[in-house]
Design a protein around this motif. Structure first.
Motif, PDB file in Angstrom:
ATOM      1  N   TYR A 166       0.814  -1.202   0.000  1.00  0.00           N
ATOM      2  CA  TYR A 166       0.000   0.000   0.000  1.00  0.00           C
ATOM      3  C   TYR A 166       0.858   1.267   0.000  1.00  0.00           C
ATOM      4  N   ARG A 167       0.202   2.371  -0.397  1.00  0.00           N
ATOM      5  CA  ARG A 167       0.740   3.729  -0.282  1.00  0.00           C
ATOM      6  C   ARG A 167       2.133   3.872  -0.890  1.00  0.00           C
ATOM      7  N   GLN A 168       2.253   3.410  -2.116  1.00  0.00           N
ATOM      8  CA  GLN A 168       3.503   3.544  -2.851  1.00  0.00           C
ATOM      9  C   GLN A 168       3.616   4.965  -3.418  1.00  0.00           C
ATOM     10  N   THR A 169       4.788   5.559  -3.266  1.00  0.00           N
ATOM     11  CA  THR A 169       5.044   6.897  -3.810  1.00  0.00           C
ATOM     12  C   THR A 169       6.362   6.887  -4.556  1.00  0.00           C
ATOM     13  N   PRO A 170       6.507   7.816  -5.532  1.00  0.00           N
ATOM     14  CA  PRO A 170       5.507   8.780  -5.970  1.00  0.00           C
ATOM     15  C   PRO A 170       4.421   8.089  -6.785  1.00  0.00           C
ATOM     16  N   ALA A 171       3.219   8.663  -6.719  1.00  0.00           N
ATOM     17  CA  ALA A 171       2.100   8.113  -7.476  1.00  0.00           C
ATOM     18  C   ALA A 171       2.183   8.556  -8.924  1.00  0.00           C
ATOM     19  N   ALA A 172       1.295   8.024  -9.731  1.00  0.00           N
ATOM     20  CA  ALA A 172       1.305   8.346 -11.164  1.00  0.00           C
ATOM     21  C   ALA A 172       0.842   9.763 -11.432  1.00  0.00           C
ATOM     22  N   VAL A 173      -0.038  10.276 -10.577  1.00  0.00           N
ATOM     23  CA  VAL A 173      -0.644  11.589 -10.785  1.00  0.00           C
ATOM     24  C   VAL A 173      -0.313  12.468  -9.593  1.00  0.00           C
ATOM     25  N   SER A 174      -0.025  13.745  -9.842  1.00  0.00           N
ATOM     26  CA  SER A 174       0.331  14.648  -8.753  1.00  0.00           C
ATOM     27  C   SER A 174      -0.841  14.832  -7.798  1.00  0.00           C
ATOM     28  N   GLY A 175      -0.522  15.160  -6.566  1.00  0.00           N
ATOM     29  CA  GLY A 175      -1.550  15.345  -5.554  1.00  0.00           C
ATOM     30  C   GLY A 175      -1.306  14.428  -4.374  1.00  0.00           C
ATOM     31  N   PRO A 176      -2.282  14.328  -3.456  1.00  0.00           N
ATOM     32  CA  PRO A 176      -2.092  13.538  -2.228  1.00  0.00           C
ATOM     33  C   PRO A 176      -2.260  12.046  -2.410  1.00  0.00           C
ATOM     34  N   SER A 177      -2.608  11.587  -3.607  1.00  0.00           N
ATOM     35  CA  SER A 177      -2.896  10.175  -3.831  1.00  0.00           C
ATOM     36  C   SER A 177      -1.634   9.328  -3.825  1.00  0.00           C
ATOM     37  N   THR A 178      -1.813   8.012  -3.585  1.00  0.00           N
ATOM     38  CA  THR A 178      -0.706   7.054  -3.622  1.00  0.00           C
ATOM     39  C   THR A 178      -1.041   5.921  -4.589  1.00  0.00           C
ATOM     40  N   ALA A 179      -0.037   5.108  -4.880  1.00  0.00           N
ATOM     41  CA  ALA A 179      -0.213   3.952  -5.762  1.00  0.00           C
ATOM     42  C   ALA A 179      -0.179   2.679  -4.935  1.00  0.00           C
ATOM     43  N   ILE A 180      -0.330   1.527  -5.619  1.00  0.00           N
ATOM     44  CA  ILE A 180      -0.278   0.238  -4.949  1.00  0.00           C
ATOM     45  C   ILE A 180       0.682  -0.672  -5.706  1.00  0.00           C
ATOM     46  N   GLY A 181       1.344  -1.576  -4.986  1.00  0.00           N
ATOM     47  CA  GLY A 181       2.318  -2.464  -5.603  1.00  0.00           C
ATOM     48  C   GLY A 181       1.879  -3.913  -5.540  1.00  0.00           C
ATOM     49  N   PHE A 182       2.028  -4.641  -6.675  1.00  0.00           N
ATOM     50  CA  PHE A 182       1.685  -6.063  -6.749  1.00  0.00           C
ATOM     51  C   PHE A 182       2.948  -6.882  -6.959  1.00  0.00           C
ATOM     52  N   ASN A 183       2.997  -8.082  -6.361  1.00  0.00           N
ATOM     53  CA  ASN A 183       4.232  -8.861  -6.337  1.00  0.00           C
ATOM     54  C   ASN A 183       4.447  -9.753  -7.553  1.00  0.00           C
ATOM     55  N   GLY A 184       3.449  -9.880  -8.422  1.00  0.00           N
ATOM     56  CA  GLY A 184       3.635 -10.682  -9.619  1.00  0.00           C
ATOM     57  C   GLY A 184       3.431 -12.165  -9.439  1.00  0.00           C
ATOM     58  N   THR A 185       2.975 -12.587  -8.260  1.00  0.00           N
ATOM     59  CA  THR A 185       2.752 -14.017  -8.028  1.00  0.00           C
ATOM     60  C   THR A 185       1.378 -14.327  -7.450  1.00  0.00           C
ATOM     61  N   THR A 186       0.919 -13.570  -6.462  1.00  0.00           N
ATOM     62  CA  THR A 186      -0.343 -13.902  -5.794  1.00  0.00           C
ATOM     63  C   THR A 186      -1.283 -12.720  -5.600  1.00  0.00           C
ATOM     64  N   GLN A 187      -0.800 -11.514  -5.757  1.00  0.00           N
ATOM     65  CA  GLN A 187      -1.598 -10.349  -5.365  1.00  0.00           C
ATOM     66  C   GLN A 187      -2.420  -9.798  -6.526  1.00  0.00           C
ATOM     67  N   TYR A 188      -3.658  -9.418  -6.207  1.00  0.00           N
ATOM     68  CA  TYR A 188      -4.539  -8.845  -7.225  1.00  0.00           C
ATOM     69  C   TYR A 188      -5.717  -8.184  -6.537  1.00  0.00           C
ATOM     70  N   ALA A 189      -6.583  -7.526  -7.302  1.00  0.00           N
ATOM     71  CA  ALA A 189      -7.811  -6.928  -6.798  1.00  0.00           C
ATOM     72  C   ALA A 189      -8.958  -7.343  -7.709  1.00  0.00           C
ATOM     73  N   TYR A 190     -10.151  -7.470  -7.128  1.00  0.00           N
ATOM     74  CA  TYR A 190     -11.326  -7.757  -7.959  1.00  0.00           C
ATOM     75  C   TYR A 190     -12.508  -6.911  -7.487  1.00  0.00           C
ATOM     76  N   SER A 191     -13.408  -6.608  -8.407  1.00  0.00           N
ATOM     77  CA  SER A 191     -14.546  -5.766  -8.094  1.00  0.00           C
ATOM     78  C   SER A 191     -15.568  -6.512  -7.248  1.00  0.00           C
ATOM     79  N   ASN A 192     -16.228  -5.799  -6.341  1.00  0.00           N
ATOM     80  CA  ASN A 192     -17.292  -6.403  -5.554  1.00  0.00           C
ATOM     81  C   ASN A 192     -18.468  -6.798  -6.435  1.00  0.00           C
TER      82      ASN A 192
END
Length: 750
Positions: free
Chosen positions: A565-591
């Motif tokens: 979580y909270r990877q910086t710098p983010a892709a877009v300027s401002g207070p937002s952060t990015a997220i990092g995935f490990n390439g083996t098990t991590q992902y997100a899916y929509s509810n």
């Protein structure tokens, strides 16, 4: 793409769902206390808690149960019982395939019986009480009870807990089912002779041990038998295909006096499925079904006693072993793993205990759980119920070795109270995209026996909530809720915490989340929202499993396996952060589970140096594992080039000429519509094909960070993406090139 039309088989059977319609808040609400009806501790019609009670255990499988007057009789294949909490092999007491327990305490009674066999393994597969509760009938594979010779069936005097010497019937093979009236014992099983006469799989004897002329011969094993409440008919279930020579697979209704068929069911249950259990209430009867192979039926069927016709059936996959009705609710033991065909949870780890209204197959919010355990293994095998001391008890037996995540073998029980389990702590995310307000977003919680929960928002450490509301959720569908605080001023910093309550138990407050009120709109997210994003994840959360949807769709994401979580710098300027995935098990899916989008755009930012490729974003039919239908995706090859693919009679792909695994942030947008497919990187069109206007039609979920890529062109080494992702959005339209270029131009907030 559907890589394989076959499904993973669960045990001997096969085992999301359209989101429940929720009334969500619209518009900004003032930060004042708002009343809401509090949730009840159980969601009607459920009247049993999901909190398992302290119960003694067995060292083997419990196959059968009967209960009355606060005593629960259990039979199976085991040799000892032990106290709750005791590990296998410790504090054990002998109990040879049988034990009796106090329903209210879970401890053994003084009734001790030993069911044995001179050669082979003895087992007690069926137990049933006479209507006056003076006699307990037992069936199975055994040759003696407490040393008294019998032949696979026995009668026990419940007052003395001794075998009746006057009930001796020779049954040639295993008895698997029993049902008893005032004068008749009906039995089903593997046998072909009873008392020396031909009776194929089903038979009836008097309570005085005389064979009756009643005949309901079947060609395959009988597994369930149940007399209807009026005593006029007998319901039979099993593996059979014919009854008295008439085609009727797995289920039939026969006359209680003669055995003649009253109602046959040819083609009603697939040939690959069987009936494992039957139960009745005042108006209906209910089947537990198990299947093997393709095209199976593993769920439950409700039928009317008035005409023996179907009331409803569910189509969950994962063989059902036991059914029982209490207070208008059908409780079942199974290893259900896929109920998507009936709008419930998608294929995922097994759930072993479920509840449904006797009038509706929709799953009710009652989700205690066991594991599969030993044996086949399939988890629960049998259920029984009784009242004691002003409480109602549901007992469950089977192969399991855990209950609700804790060690517990063979037996467990539930009651109508007290409810002691609190809901999960809510996951909270704050958004300050718009000026002069704070949007408080949270993922609805989960409670094992209540779907309707009450949420209270606390601001700046106050002990009184500033807002209260309710929301409905189940484990696979936890919709996002939102409250907008407008009682704030630009530049102020505020903190928020939320609790969830089932009406009796309240979770801890969520960790404090802090936001500084914006004085002007953030240009990039404002444009994304203005251009109609139906899903927009900014990944600004801290350590939750929740990716908040900043848009109006409230389609939050589940983050799996703890991405960074909270990877910086983010892709877009401002207070937002990015997220990092490990390439083996991590992902997100929509509810939310979505219908096929006939036109769409997917947009995200990526940053990586991987040489193993991986899926960045896509559409798939599963959530807790790799999908077996999957397309509408963007993935990276090992060499860093990007592919956008859909499935339409075959894989249809377009590919960039350049590589984008250089460690820099890149803006990626893929669109499909009436003008075909287009793939943009960093605001420029990099690949297109005007011919590909269609994609595969199935219901699915948006997934980010990984999913199946089997059979796709230039499949990379990894199905999962190693790198950072930010500002993911999905649109129900094909964005224009000018809109995409405008988004890219706003990356620095300009």
């Amino acid at each position: 793409m559907n890589e394989s039309t076959g499904r993973r088989r669960a045990g001997r059977g096969r085992v999301r769902a359209a989101s429940a319609a929720l009334c969500l808040l619209a518009g900004a609400l003032a930060a004042t206390a708002v009343g809401a009806s509090p949730a009840a501790s159980l969601t009607p019609p459920v009247s049993l808690t999901a909190d398992n009670l302290s119960t003694w255990q067995t060292n083997g499988i419990v196959w059968s149960m009967a209960a009355t007057g606060g005593v629960v009789y259990t039979g199976g294949t085991f040799s000892t019982v032990r106290p709750p909490g005791a590990a296998a092999g410790t504090s054990e007491q002998p109990a040879v395939n049988f034990a009796a327990f106090d329903a209210a305490t879970g401890a053994p009674t003084g009734c001790s019986l030993s069911f044995t066999l001179s050669s082979g393994t003895a087992t007690v597969r069926a137990l049933a009480l006479s209507p006056d509760n003076t006699t307990l009938y037992a069936g199975g594979q055994f040759g003696a009870v407490n040393g008294v010779g019998v032949s696979n069936i026995a009668a026990i005097d419940t007052a003395t807990c001794t075998p009746r010497q006057d009930f001796k019937v020779a049954v040639s093979a295993t008895v698997r089912a029993l049902s008893v009236t005032d004068d008749t014992v009906y039995l089903g099983g593997d046998f072909n002779t009873v008392a020396g006469q031909t009776r194929n799989k089903f038979a009836a004897v008097t309570t005085g041990a005389q064979l009756k002329p009643w005949t309901a011969n079947t060609d395959e094993v009988g597994r369930a038998v149940q007399v209807t409440p009026d005593g006029q008919h007998v319901l039979i279930g099993g593996d059979f295909f014919t009854v008295n020579g008439t085609t009727s697979h797995a289920l039939a209704v026969v006359d209680a006096t003669t055995g003649a068929i009253t109602k046959s069911y040819p083609g009603f249950i697939p040939n690959t499925s069987t009936v494992q259990d039957l139960t009745t209430d005042a108006t209906g009867f209910y089947t537990a079904n198990e299947g093997t192979g393709g095209g199976v039926f593993d769920g439950r069927i409700a039928l009317n006693l008035s005409n023996f016709e179907q009331r409803w059936r569910d189509t969950c996959l994962g063989a059902t072993q036991a059914v029982l009705v209490h207070d208008g609710v059908l409780y079942s033991g199974s290893h259900a793993h896929d109920c998507s065909s009936m709008g419930e949870f998608p294929d995922q780890p097994r759930k072993h205990l479920l509840a449904q209204s006797v009038n509706d197959p929709k799953l009710l919010p009652w989700f205690p759980d066991t594991n599969d355990g030993i044996g086949e293994p399939v988890g629960p095998r049998v259920m029984a119920q009784t009242d004691q001391g002003g409480h109602h008890y549901l007992w469950v037996g089977g192969e399991f070795t855990t209950v609700n995540g804790a060690a517990q073998q063979g037996l467990t029980r539930f009651a109508d109270g007290p409810d002691t389990g609190a809901p999960w702590v809510p996951n909270v995310s704050l958004s300050t995209v718009a000026p002069g307000k704070v949007e408080v977003n949270w993922q609805t919680s989960f409670d094992t026996d209540d779907g309707e929960l009450t949420y209270r928002i606390y601001k700046d450490g106050a002990s009184t909530p500033v807002y209260t509301t309710t929301g409905y959720s189940v484990f696979w569908d936890r919709p996002q809720l939102r409250w907008t605080d407008t009682d704030v001023a630009p530049g102020e910093t505020h903190t928020y915490r939320i609790s969830a309550s089932d009406g009796t138990n309240t979770s801890a407050k969520s960790p404090a989340q802090t936001a500084t009120v914006a004085s002007e709109a953030e240009s990039y997210p404002a444009r994304v929202l203005a251009d109609g994003a139906s899903l927009y994840w900014r990944y600004d959360e801290g350590t939750s499993t929740f990716a908040a949807d900043t848009g109006t769709g409230l389609d939050n994401g589940f983050l799996r396996n703890s991405p960074a979580y909270r990877q910086t710098p983010a892709a877009v300027s401002g207070p937002s952060t990015a997220i990092g995935f490990n390439g083996t098990t991590q992902y997100a899916y929509s509810n939310e589970r979505h219908a096929q989008p006939t036109k769409f755009s997917v947009e995200t930012w990526i940053k990586t140096t991987t040489t193993r490729g991986g899926k960045i974003i896509g559409f798939g039919n599963l959530t807790m594992q790799n999908s077996n239908q999957y397309d509408k995706h963007v993935y990276m090859r090992n060499d860093g080039r990007l592919i956008f693919g859909v499935y339409s009679g075959g894989t249809r792909t377009i590919t960039t000429s350049g590589a984008y695994n250089d460690g820099a942030w890149h803006h990626v947008v893929a669109t499909q519509g009436s003008s075909g497919m287009a793939l943009y990187v960093d605001g420029q069109l990099r690949a297109s094909n005007i011919l590909y206007t269609a994609n595969e039609n199935y219901n699915g979920y948006w997934r980010v960070g990984g999913d199946n890529l089997s059979s796709w062109p230039n499949r990379p080494t990894s199905d999962f993406f190693a790198g950072q992702i930010d500002e993911t959005a999905v649109y129900p339209t094909a964005l224009s090139s000018s809109t995409i270029s405008a988004h890219y131009a706003l990356r620095a907030g300009g």
